[in-house]
Scaffold this active site. Structure first.
Site, PDB file in Angstrom:
ATOM      1  N   ASP A 418      -0.306  -2.282 -12.435  1.00 16.49           N
ATOM      2  CA  ASP A 418       0.442  -3.547 -12.157  1.00 16.49           C
ATOM      3  C   ASP A 418       1.258  -4.265 -13.311  1.00 16.49           C
ATOM      4  O   ASP A 418       2.705  -4.508 -13.629  1.00 16.49           O
ATOM      5  CB  ASP A 418       1.204  -4.283 -10.182  1.00 16.49           C
ATOM      6  CG  ASP A 418       0.839  -3.476  -9.211  1.00 16.49           C
ATOM      7  OD1 ASP A 418       1.508  -2.155  -9.759  1.00 16.49           O
ATOM      8  OD2 ASP A 418       0.486  -3.792  -8.514  1.00 16.49           O
ATOM      9  N   TYR A 502       4.265  -3.950  -1.802  1.00 19.69           N
ATOM     10  CA  TYR A 502       3.232  -4.961  -2.128  1.00 19.69           C
ATOM     11  C   TYR A 502       3.753  -6.606  -2.410  1.00 19.69           C
ATOM     12  O   TYR A 502       4.633  -6.446  -3.900  1.00 19.69           O
ATOM     13  CB  TYR A 502       1.826  -4.557  -2.436  1.00 19.69           C
ATOM     14  CG  TYR A 502       1.219  -4.915  -1.654  1.00 19.69           C
ATOM     15  CD1 TYR A 502      -0.037  -5.292  -1.103  1.00 19.69           C
ATOM     16  CD2 TYR A 502       0.519  -3.221  -1.637  1.00 19.69           C
ATOM     17  CE1 TYR A 502      -0.653  -4.924  -0.181  1.00 19.69           C
ATOM     18  CE2 TYR A 502      -0.392  -2.877  -0.279  1.00 19.69           C
ATOM     19  CZ  TYR A 502      -1.413  -3.987  -0.098  1.00 19.69           C
ATOM     20  OH  TYR A 502      -2.128  -3.869   0.974  1.00 19.69           O
TER      21      TYR A 502
END
EC number: 1.4.3.-
Length: 778
Positions: A418, A502
């Site tokens: 990420d 998320y």
């Protein structure tokens, strides 16, 4: 990044003979930051008391060029303006624009210029001695002791080096990635478009890599997939004709075979579908679309592979899909939770000057990058007569990896980097008072370039505030019944980002007893898969009819460039591992109850590849080899792990090819300027095995007395529960840096703190109920 209110900071003058005289003169001149010139009149008291061969001049302003500094009749240069940017201040919006324009103007042809896409524009952080020079002579509070003394007295440059920007540029036509260094302080006559306040210092093409993906690319990819006729036909088979309901989340393909090589810029999207067009924040992740294989060429924005492999029915509409207040759980929120607000009637205890923060005995600088998000620079603790004692040069989260444990398609490919593939900072939120943060808050904005070179600002991106943290210390004398208590307060610096489904909150907490805590909060929405009627998946949890959540892990890498009790230029740190051991039965342990702490010096990089061990209370101490406390023990800080795990995957797992750094919880390296990211700078579609941290440590460099960099890898294994649906509760993981014989006096970890030392008896914070309209949903 910029503060909401910037204040000009002054420059100062110095003597060529004495750093202390320079500091005194500088302090006098800078009592009023508006002073921009120094008079050479005999009546000028400053001139009378100082003998100057030169005067420190500031770097010229980017937006308002000034003529060369004039000189007085005595030949002494005169200050034209104050120094405006500390060397560690993040780039302003104007500086980003200048850097982009400079690089674009350097393109050889109009075609090259038009093909430039700007992935990242960040400050090229200067060498540590430049930071020391700025802190010693250019920016208050002045600390001349930061500079090492030389035989003939300190040599002080007349100005700081020019600021530089580092740009990662993707050429959409040639599929090439290049890195540019641009100097921001010189006027450069460009070949076209007039004058640009920048100068190209260097540029190089980095072969065989793909830079991170950009939000603009993601939006374009979604549009391309939804407009693809075979995809529309596949959706009609599933009863979906309104493409506005379809969500296409482009995921990087990772690296699983030569087909994923970086010669092409690829994405393999995941597909989801909402049920209502009039519910803008409906949980579309509740209806994953499985059985469709899509591969997109992100360079040319075309679908290059498409296959409707298996018709899996869409999960039924989720009755909890709307997660606005009053809508989830059948429209019933908890009504027994009274509103709560933290107030500070006299304001906060912290002070902020630009990006420089002072709180209690702590001081540090705040930075921000598109990749890492929040960066904490120059962390130090002011300890009585010993003054400012450094703890760390730079603290940040440099990578995170989320591998999924389901071997079925498409979930086996879900191993997102990420930070390296997307950017934690670029995905940060604009925070809202009384929601994301509570109390008296100082916000900082963040500036980024978008893919086409424009500048975007995330307002209120970083939150700085104080928190009451319960009891720090308490004791009651059983004879007298008199209690004493010290409350704990901490300073919290944080930001929150969203990467697809998320949310991640990153926090650095500073405590009054000398501790630093790093914490990550995980929340948001699960990434789900669809099931055939009656099907149960071994590698996940069924959470609703036709719907399951795959098992997965989240790993974070904190990079800590330490400087425990080290002034600039000093390399006096080492790392010691501590394990608790049970004494062998015998004459030294006749009662079989003895145990002790055993220390082992980690002498080299390969020896310092370590894992957590709660059975031995394992922790690590970053120790200064030349400084002792009042008992004669070497000073240090200890890294205390929290809950942790290692990858639940075989040694040949494909994602470990790019993430070999996950194989150990702790790595230690000597500082190297170009060693910043544990998986290498470009992990996207990276075919090189073990690039980054796992490769650097093979040099097996000495760690016995050097500038120590800690890489701490910590994670959580997520076995989803039914209670996790529809939204994820907050999971908290992290670690602690704690003083270990560091301070001469309180605070010490196991010593009752003094209220005079810690200012804890009345923390000045009050909790009182108010009507803020915020109710918990779970």
């Amino acid at each position: 990044m910029a503060t909401a209110q910037e204040k000009a900071t002054p420059s100062c003058c110095s003597s060529s003979n004495s750093s202390s005289a320079a500091a005194a003169a500088a302090t006098k001149v800078l009592q009023d930051w508006r002073v921009t010139t120094v008079s050479d009149s005999p009546q000028d008291p400053i001139t009378k008391r100082t003998t100057m061969s030169s005067l420190i001049r500031p770097v010229e302003s980017l937006t308002d060029p000034s003529p060369p500094n004039p000189t007085s009749a005595k030949g002494i240069p005169m200050m034209a303006r104050a120094q405006t940017s500390h060397p560690l201040d993040t780039l302003t919006a104007a500086e980003i624009s200048v850097a982009v324009a400079t690089v674009r103007a350097a393109g050889a042809t109009p075609e090259v210029r038009d093909s430039m896409r700007f992935v990242e524009v960040v400050l090229l952080e200067p060498d540590k001695h430049v930071v020391a020079l700025a802190d010693a002579y250019f920016f208050p509070p002045f600390q001349p002791s930061l500079l090492p003394r030389t035989k003939g007295g300190p040599v002080i440059p007349t100005k700081l080096p020019p600021r530089q920007a580092r740009l990662v540029v993707y050429n959409k036509k040639s599929n090439e990635t290049s890195i540019w260094i641009v100097e921001l302080s010189q006027v450069h006559a460009a070949t076209r478009g007039g004058h640009h306040r920048g100068k190209v210092i260097s540029s190089k093409v980095v072969p065989n890599v793909q830079p991170p993906m950009d939000a603009m690319e993601y939006a374009e990819c979604e549009a391309v997939v939804k407009a693809f006729p075979p995809f529309q036909e596949a959706m009609k088979k599933r009863g979906i004709e309104d493409m506005d309901l379809v969500m296409v989340d482009p995921w990087c393909v990772g690296y699983h075979s030569e087909a994923d090589a970086p010669s092409r810029r690829l994405a393999k999207p995941l597909i989801f579908c909402r049920t209502e067009s009039d519910c803008p924040i409906e949980n579309g992740y509740a209806r994953p679309v499985e059985g469709i294989h899509v591969l997109v060429d992100m360079q040319n924005m075309v679908v290059i592979e498409f296959d409707d492999r298996k018709l899996v029915p869409l999960p039924p509409a989720d009755p909890l899909r709307n997660y606005t207040p009053g809508e989830s759980r059948g429209g019933v929120d908890r009504s027994d939770v009274k509103p709560l607000q933290i107030i500070q009637p006299e304001g906060p205890s912290f002070r902020v000057n630009g990006h420089f923060v002072q709180w209690q005995k702590w001081n540090f600088r705040i930075g921000f990058t598109p990749r890492e998000g929040l960066v904490i620079y120059s962390v130090a603790y002011v300890d009585g007569s010993r003054g400012r004692r450094p703890v760390a040069h730079r603290l940040s989260f440099v990578e995170m990896v989320v591998p999924y444990g389901d071997p079925n398609d498409p979930h086996y490919r879900k191993n997102a980097f990420d930070a390296g593939e997307d950017g934690l900072g670029k995905n940060a939120h604009s925070l809202k008072k009384n929601c994301d943060c509570l109390g008296f808050i100082k916000y900082f904005d963040a500036h980024f370039t978008n893919f086409t070179g424009g500048v975007e600002t995330i307002e209120n991106c970083v939150c700085l505030h104080e928190e009451d943290h319960g009891i720090l210390w308490k004791h009651q004398d059983w004879r007298t019944g008199l209690p004493e208590v010290r409350r704990s307060r901490r300073l919290s610096v944080s930001f929150i980002c969203t990467v697809a489904n998320y949310e991640y909150g990153f926090f650095w907490h500073f405590y009054q007893d000398g501790k630093i805590e790093a914490e990550v909060k995980l929340t948001g929405i699960l990434s789900l898969g669809a099931l055939q009627p009656g099907e149960i998946r071994k590698y996940g949890t069924t959470i609703a009819p036709g719907l399951y959540a795959p098992v997965h892990q989240h790993f974070f890498v904190a990079r800590m460039d330490m400087a425990v009790d080290c002034k600039p230029g000093e390399t006096f740190n080492q790392v010691v591992e501590v394990n608790v051991k049970v004494e062998e039965p015998g004459k030294d342990n006749v009662h079989n109850n003895a145990f002790y702490a055993e220390e082992e010096l980690l002498r080299s990089e390969l020896q310092a590849m370590r894992d957590c061990n709660p059975l031995t209370a394992r922790h690590w101490i970053i120790r200064n080899t030349r400084t002792v406390n009042r008992t004669g023990q070497l000073t240090g800080y200890k890294l205390v792990p929290g809950s942790n795990c290692l990858p639940l995957a075989g040694s040949e797992a494909k994602f470990l090819r790019r993430a070999a750094f996950l194989k150990h919880n702790l790595w230690v390296t000597p500082y190297a300027r170009d060693e910043m990211y544990p998986g290498g700078e470009f992990p996207n579609q990276n075919p090189r095995v073990g690039e980054g941290l796992a490769t650097w440590v093979k040099q097996n460099r000495s760690l016995e007395e050097t500038n120590i960099v800690l890489w701490y890898v910590f994670g959580v294994t997520h076995i989803p529960r039914l209670e996790d649906w529809p939204v994820m509760p907050v999971d908290r993981i992290g670690f602690m840096l704690m003083p270990h014989g560091f301070f001469n006096c309180s605070p010490a970890v196991d010593v009752p703190p003094s209220s005079s030392d810690l200012d804890l008896k009345d923390n000045g914070m009050t909790a009182k109920p108010i009507q803020n309209g915020l109710l918990a949903k779970l």
